[in-house]
Design a protein around this motif. Structure first.
Motif, mmCIF file in Angstrom:
data_model
loop_
_atom_site.group_PDB
_atom_site.id
_atom_site.type_symbol
_atom_site.label_atom_id
_atom_site.label_comp_id
_atom_site.label_asym_id
_atom_site.label_seq_id
_atom_site.Cartn_x
_atom_site.Cartn_y
_atom_site.Cartn_z
ATOM 1 N N TYR A 311 0.808 -1.214 0.000
ATOM 2 C CA TYR A 311 0.000 0.000 0.000
ATOM 3 C C TYR A 311 0.846 1.270 0.000
ATOM 4 O O TYR A 311 0.505 2.268 -0.631
ATOM 5 C CB TYR A 311 -0.921 0.028 1.220
ATOM 6 C CG TYR A 311 -1.898 -1.114 1.297
ATOM 7 C CD1 TYR A 311 -2.974 -1.202 0.421
ATOM 8 C CD2 TYR A 311 -1.758 -2.111 2.251
ATOM 9 C CE1 TYR A 311 -3.879 -2.242 0.497
ATOM 10 C CE2 TYR A 311 -2.654 -3.153 2.342
ATOM 11 C CZ TYR A 311 -3.715 -3.223 1.458
ATOM 12 O OH TYR A 311 -4.596 -4.272 1.538
ATOM 13 N N LEU A 312 1.927 1.274 0.776
ATOM 14 C CA LEU A 312 2.723 2.490 0.958
ATOM 15 C C LEU A 312 1.839 3.649 1.397
ATOM 16 O O LEU A 312 2.015 4.795 0.991
ATOM 17 C CB LEU A 312 3.486 2.833 -0.330
ATOM 18 C CG LEU A 312 4.487 1.785 -0.810
ATOM 19 C CD1 LEU A 312 5.083 2.189 -2.146
ATOM 20 C CD2 LEU A 312 5.575 1.536 0.220
ATOM 21 N N ASP A 313 0.877 3.333 2.256
ATOM 22 C CA ASP A 313 -0.099 4.303 2.711
ATOM 23 C C ASP A 313 -0.646 3.809 4.050
ATOM 24 O O ASP A 313 -0.334 2.699 4.497
ATOM 25 C CB ASP A 313 -1.221 4.435 1.675
ATOM 26 C CG ASP A 313 -1.989 5.745 1.795
ATOM 27 O OD1 ASP A 313 -1.754 6.492 2.768
ATOM 28 O OD2 ASP A 313 -2.823 6.018 0.919
ATOM 29 N N ALA A 314 -1.476 4.621 4.682
ATOM 30 C CA ALA A 314 -2.060 4.248 5.970
ATOM 31 C C ALA A 314 -3.229 3.297 5.760
ATOM 32 O O ALA A 314 -4.382 3.564 6.103
ATOM 33 C CB ALA A 314 -2.504 5.488 6.722
ATOM 34 N N VAL A 315 -2.913 2.160 5.192
ATOM 35 C CA VAL A 315 -3.870 1.094 4.915
ATOM 36 C C VAL A 315 -3.212 -0.215 5.332
ATOM 37 O O VAL A 315 -2.027 -0.426 5.063
ATOM 38 C CB VAL A 315 -4.252 1.027 3.424
ATOM 39 C CG1 VAL A 315 -5.282 -0.082 3.177
ATOM 40 C CG2 VAL A 315 -4.773 2.365 2.934
ATOM 41 N N CYS A 316 -3.978 -1.083 5.973
ATOM 42 C CA CYS A 316 -3.406 -2.336 6.471
ATOM 43 C C CYS A 316 -4.407 -3.461 6.272
ATOM 44 O O CYS A 316 -5.596 -3.315 6.578
ATOM 45 C CB CYS A 316 -3.066 -2.189 7.952
ATOM 46 S SG CYS A 316 -2.324 -3.662 8.690
ATOM 47 N N ALA A 317 -3.951 -4.585 5.769
ATOM 48 C CA ALA A 317 -4.768 -5.790 5.696
ATOM 49 C C ALA A 317 -4.562 -6.590 6.980
ATOM 50 O O ALA A 317 -3.439 -6.691 7.484
ATOM 51 C CB ALA A 317 -4.384 -6.623 4.480
ATOM 52 N N VAL A 318 -5.655 -7.149 7.523
ATOM 53 C CA VAL A 318 -5.586 -7.913 8.766
ATOM 54 C C VAL A 318 -6.259 -9.264 8.565
ATOM 55 O O VAL A 318 -7.400 -9.330 8.065
ATOM 56 C CB VAL A 318 -6.265 -7.167 9.929
ATOM 57 C CG1 VAL A 318 -6.243 -8.028 11.199
ATOM 58 C CG2 VAL A 318 -5.580 -5.833 10.189
ATOM 59 N N ALA A 319 -5.565 -10.322 8.950
ATOM 60 C CA ALA A 319 -6.123 -11.675 8.891
ATOM 61 C C ALA A 319 -5.973 -12.347 10.242
ATOM 62 O O ALA A 319 -4.930 -12.202 10.903
ATOM 63 C CB ALA A 319 -5.428 -12.498 7.808
ATOM 64 N N ILE A 320 -7.005 -13.051 10.658
ATOM 65 C CA ILE A 320 -6.934 -13.886 11.857
ATOM 66 C C ILE A 320 -6.528 -15.283 11.409
ATOM 67 O O ILE A 320 -7.177 -15.868 10.532
ATOM 68 C CB ILE A 320 -8.294 -13.935 12.586
ATOM 69 C CG1 ILE A 320 -8.824 -12.513 12.831
ATOM 70 C CG2 ILE A 320 -8.163 -14.708 13.895
ATOM 71 C CD1 ILE A 320 -7.944 -11.649 13.690
ATOM 72 N N VAL A 321 -5.449 -15.808 11.970
ATOM 73 C CA VAL A 321 -4.912 -17.104 11.521
ATOM 74 C C VAL A 321 -4.971 -18.134 12.640
ATOM 75 O O VAL A 321 -4.835 -17.799 13.816
ATOM 76 C CB VAL A 321 -3.453 -16.953 11.015
ATOM 77 C CG1 VAL A 321 -3.410 -16.111 9.755
ATOM 78 C CG2 VAL A 321 -2.548 -16.350 12.078
#
Length: 415
Positions: A311-321
């Motif tokens: 992203y190179l931005d204030a964006v984040c992917a989140v996964a529960i594993v």
């Protein structure tokens, strides 16, 4: 009119002659050149900032992360000068004996570091690369041809002038650090075709730039691919430490290749909601899988592409594993081999993570934003190589050398 190929060939010829002089120069002279260049950067700080303002004024279409990479201020200019001084203080690797062996017949063999020769660097946005790359190549005995992005043309020119002032002060050839100060894209193509003139191409920029360079180059390429980096919060992580690391990894500077892009949280971790809420409270957009979305209504659904996006931005992917193996499986499927970290107080999964994750940099209980040559004590870096040949991770002085074998005999013949 001189063709792009002939222009680059002429620059490469001058660089080759300069490289030969650098290879035999006393390391004290390259150190003196870099200290002088650092002084020139400080003395011309106002001119450098004015040039950067000119670039920023013409960069309306750049994404925020790219504008941040382009932007200089007084502190960043001082950081450029400090990096030059730091590189000057590093030991020159040229001539270092890597290993020795004596054969049964008495022939003594040494493997000795030598410069690569002429390095070409193609980069985007970051004007500090002009100084960092020039300094690292100089200190490792290489001549360099730099071609920065057109969006940073004035800034690159101002910094290059400081570098050549340092060369002149030390009596070294100015052709050791050359700048392609022309936005014509054909000159980049000419650099990539300059086999025999340029020995190595290093692309610094986004995934599309690196892919284009690799597709077109007839010169060996030291690849720096995208930083699709992960932090895995193990169920045995300390909550305060996990939150501090995650916030720093994602938000300290979102536009650098060491930023975290995907957060993996163990399903058995007990402080998941506060961790995600901390990201949201800092203004980070969170995109999650089904279980992550259930944690907070502000979390947007992640699409398939999100797991593979830098992203190179204030964006984040989140996964529960579901445990350690699921986390490693996700990293193996979606990581770019750049930098990945685990947060845990349990030594056993930490050891497995460091051993089994096949990335250039793996970390335990530390932010991915330490993926930086300066933080590794290298002074600066050319880039972070994610391949498996020649150099890997932050590429600095040693990564800009190769080696030759030196044999010393007493009349041995192979009959």
């Amino acid at each position: 009119m001189i063709s792009p190929d002939n222009r680059i060939a002429d620059m490469a010829k001058k660089a080759r002659m300069a490289a030969a002089e650098l290879a035999r120069a006393d390391p004290a002279r390259t150190a003196a050149a870099l200290h002088a260049a650092a002084g020139a950067v400080r003395d011309s700080a106002s001119a450098i900032l004015a040039a950067n303002d000119e670039d920023l004024a013409g960069a309306h279409d750049l994404a925020p992360a790219m504008r941040d990479r382009l932007r200089l201020d007084a502190a960043r200019v001082e950081a450029v000068a400090a990096a030059l001084d730091m590189i000057a203080a590093l030991p020159c690797p040229v001539g270092e004996v890597i290993d020795t062996r004596t054969r049964p017949n008495g022939l003594r063999l040494e493997r000795v570091r030598v410069p690569i020769g002429v390095v070409g660097i193609v980069y985007e946005s970051r004007p500090n690369v002009t100084a960092d790359a020039g300094a690292l190549c100089l200190r490792s005995g290489n001549a360099v041809i730099l071609r920065g992005g057109s969006e940073a043309r004035a800034s690159n020119r101002a910094l290059h002038q400081a570098m050549t002032a340092g060369l002149g002060a030390a009596g070294l050839p100015e052709a050791a650090i050359q700048l392609v100060d022309d936005p014509d894209r054909a000159l980049v193509s000419a650099m990539l075709r300059a086999a025999g003139g340029i020995d190595l191409i290093v692309p610094r920029g986004g995934k599309s730039l690196v892919a284009a360079v690799q597709a077109e180059a007839r010169v060996p390429v030291l690849a720096h691919l995208d930083g699709n980096n992960h932090v895995y919060v193990h169920h045995a992580a300390d909550p305060a430490m996990a939150e501090a690391i995650v916030l720093d990894a994602k938000l300290r500077r979102t536009g650098i290749c060491g930023a975290m892009e995907t957060l993996l949280i163990d399903a058995d971790y007990q402080a998941t909601i506060p961790l995600v809420e901390a990201l949201l409270a800092r203004g980070c957009e969170v995109r999650g899988d089904g279980r992550a979305q259930a944690l907070d209504p502000r979390i947007r659904p992640a699409q398939a592409a999100d797991w593979d996006t830098e992203y190179l931005d204030a964006v984040c992917a989140v996964a529960i594993v579901d445990g350690f193996d699921a986390a490693l499986g996700h990293i193996g499927a979606h990581g770019s081999g750049h930098t990945d970290a685990i947060v845990t107080e349990d030594a056993a999964p930490a050891r497995r993570f460091l051993a089994e994750v096949d990335s250039a940099i793996v970390l335990h209980n530390a932010s991915t934003q330490f993926a930086d040559g300066g933080e590794f004590g290298m002074g600066a870096e050319i880039g972070i190589a994610t391949g498996r040949l020649h150099a890997r991770g932050p590429v600095a002085l040693e990564g800009l050398t190769t080696y030759k074998w030196v044999g010393r005999g007493t009349g041995q013949v192979r009959g």
